[in-house]
Scaffold this active site. Structure first.
Site, PDB file in Angstrom:
ATOM      1  N   HIS A   8       0.836  -1.203   0.000  1.00 35.17           N
ATOM      2  CA  HIS A   8       0.000   0.000   0.000  1.00 35.17           C
ATOM      3  C   HIS A   8       0.869   1.251   0.000  1.00 35.17           C
ATOM      4  O   HIS A   8       0.571   2.232  -0.698  1.00 35.17           O
ATOM      5  CB  HIS A   8      -0.925   0.014   1.218  1.00 35.17           C
ATOM      6  N   ARG A  17       3.644  10.924  -4.868  1.00 36.24           N
ATOM      7  CA  ARG A  17       5.008  11.473  -4.933  1.00 36.24           C
ATOM      8  C   ARG A  17       5.777  11.015  -6.171  1.00 36.24           C
ATOM      9  O   ARG A  17       6.871  11.508  -6.417  1.00 36.24           O
ATOM     10  CB  ARG A  17       5.790  11.077  -3.671  1.00 36.24           C
TER      11      ARG A  17
END
Length: 420
Positions: free
Chosen positions: A134, A143
């Site tokens: 995850h 990101r």
């Protein structure tokens, strides 16, 4: 092990399980401590006098409480003695309850007739990020692939403090929350109901015992402070989250509701289902190292039922053993500063995802931040949660001769309240 109560071979609640919960029986006003057995609840208030062993004889009052906090505050020896006593009482060879018609009538309530409550008064609630799959998926989305895993992630169990006041019991509906969100990259924020509502498949454990302020719980002793586990859905407003989480992390995108299942499955019941800990590279610092296995083979599933649809759709099948950080490591790191823990504190695992898409524990991953429809296991497609959707999470340990079930963690998403 055989009980005088009859149930199917793979019942969620055999005599090997005996999870604890808080319930109200029909015609009774005060919530009581109960144990799930077959399709019934054994009322411990009615049989408290039978807990007469060396650890519990002076603590029979804990079974007359309306929460599990005081029982959780006892020692593992007391928890083990309670389990042994209950198994003995329910055994087919024990006549004490089996042959007493009056006591049996008072002591048992059908689960279908009971109202369930939160197992404990939750003083504090912390949510970790302990599934590496995850973490990688979420990191990729927020990101980029090059910085998916934060530098610190493999060195410590990262977490944030949550709102204990909005933890609710399974079956409690929730409303779509309001908040700020940015609809287009580089745009200004707007205020309104969340458009990207999500579930998070998690497990959580209740803390037992206590520690003194300033005294860490060492990893080698952490199991003595883990009372038992529940299923947890940590609902998430993804659009609100993506705008607010820098620099301090989630806030209102996570504080509006967290749903847990009502039955607390003890570590004693889970013992036969222990499995290898997830390989950790690099090796964690010494205060987080433990050689004993404290990971479990718990099969997890998420089903979503759209409003007005009687057929649920399975969207995820995952497993507790996908967690990188163990509960012992979570608790040891949480208290390394001397943070005081109290009986009934709740620690969540974070979303539990596997490597493959069918094991992703959130719609964020399944729908890849809304850029593609999530492919449901029945072949249909959807993106984020819609008003009226009901999310049902289940967990079970599958043995050769019996299962250990956790019941269900259910919540329905309602439209936002018309207050703005």
């Amino acid at each position: 092990m055989r009980s005088f109560l009859k149930y199917c071979k793979f019942s969620d609640f055999p005599i090997e399980n005996l999870p604890y919960g808080i319930f109200t029986a029909p015609g009774k006003l005060k919530p009581r401590i109960g144990v799930a057995i077959a399709d019934s609840i054994l009322d411990l208030n009615e049989i408290s006098q039978l807990f007469d062993g060396p650890e519990l004889k002076k603590h029979q009052h804990v079974f007359k409480e309306s929460t599990l906090n005081r029982f959780m505050g006892l020692t593992p020896k007391a928890w083990k003695e309670a389990r042994s006593t209950i198994q003995n009482i329910l055994s087919e060879d024990n006549p004490v309850l089996q042959n007493d018609d009056i006591l049996r009538k008072k002591a048992f309530t059908r689960q279908s007739e009971a109202k369930m409550h939160l197992p404990a008064q939750i003083g504090d609630f912390t949510d970790f990020s302990s599934s590496i799959h995850h973490a990688k998926n979420a990191g990729n989305l927020f990101r980029g692939k090059e910085n998916a895993i934060a530098t610190n992630w493999k060195h410590l169990p990262v977490a944030y403090h949550c709102r204990a006041s909005t933890v609710v019991i399974s079956g409690t509906p929730i409303h779509r929350p309001y908040g700020q969100a940015v609809l287009e990259d580089g745009g200004l924020p707007v205020f309104g109901p969340s458009k990207l509502m999500d579930y998070e498949l998690e497990m959580a454990f209740f803390v037992g015992g206590t520690n003194n302020l300033g005294e860490p719980i060492k990893v080698e002793n952490a199991q003595d402070h883990i009372f038992g586990f529940v299923i947890m859905n940590d609902w998430s407003a993804r659009d609100i989250l993506s705008w607010e989480y820098v620099p301090l992390g989630p806030f209102v995108s996570k504080n509006f509701s967290t749903t847990i299942s009502p039955w607390v499955v003890t570590t004693f019941a889970l013992e036969p289902f222990k499995t290898d800990n997830y390989p950790q590279e690099p090796e964690p610092l010494s205060y987080l190292r433990h050689s004993d296995n404290f990971n479990y083979d718990i099969h997890l599933q998420v089903d979503v039922s759209p409003k007005g649809d009687t057929m649920s759709r399975t969207v995820c099948r995952s497993n507790f053993k996908n967690l990188y950080w163990t509960p012992k490591q979570q608790l040891a790191h949480h208290t390394i500063t001397g943070c005081k823990m109290n009986p009934g504190d709740l620690l969540g695992s974070g979303t539990i995802s596997g490597e493959s898409p069918e094991s992703f524990g959130s719609t964020l991953e399944l729908a890849w931040k809304g850029t593609k429809p999530r492919n449901l296991l029945d072949g249909s497609q959807n993106k984020f949660l819609q008003d009226g959707d009901t999310v049902t999470m289940t967990a079970v340990c599958k043995g050769d001769t019996y299962n250990i079930g956790f019941g269900t963690c259910v919540g329905t998403l309602l439209p936002p309240k018309n207050i703005y």
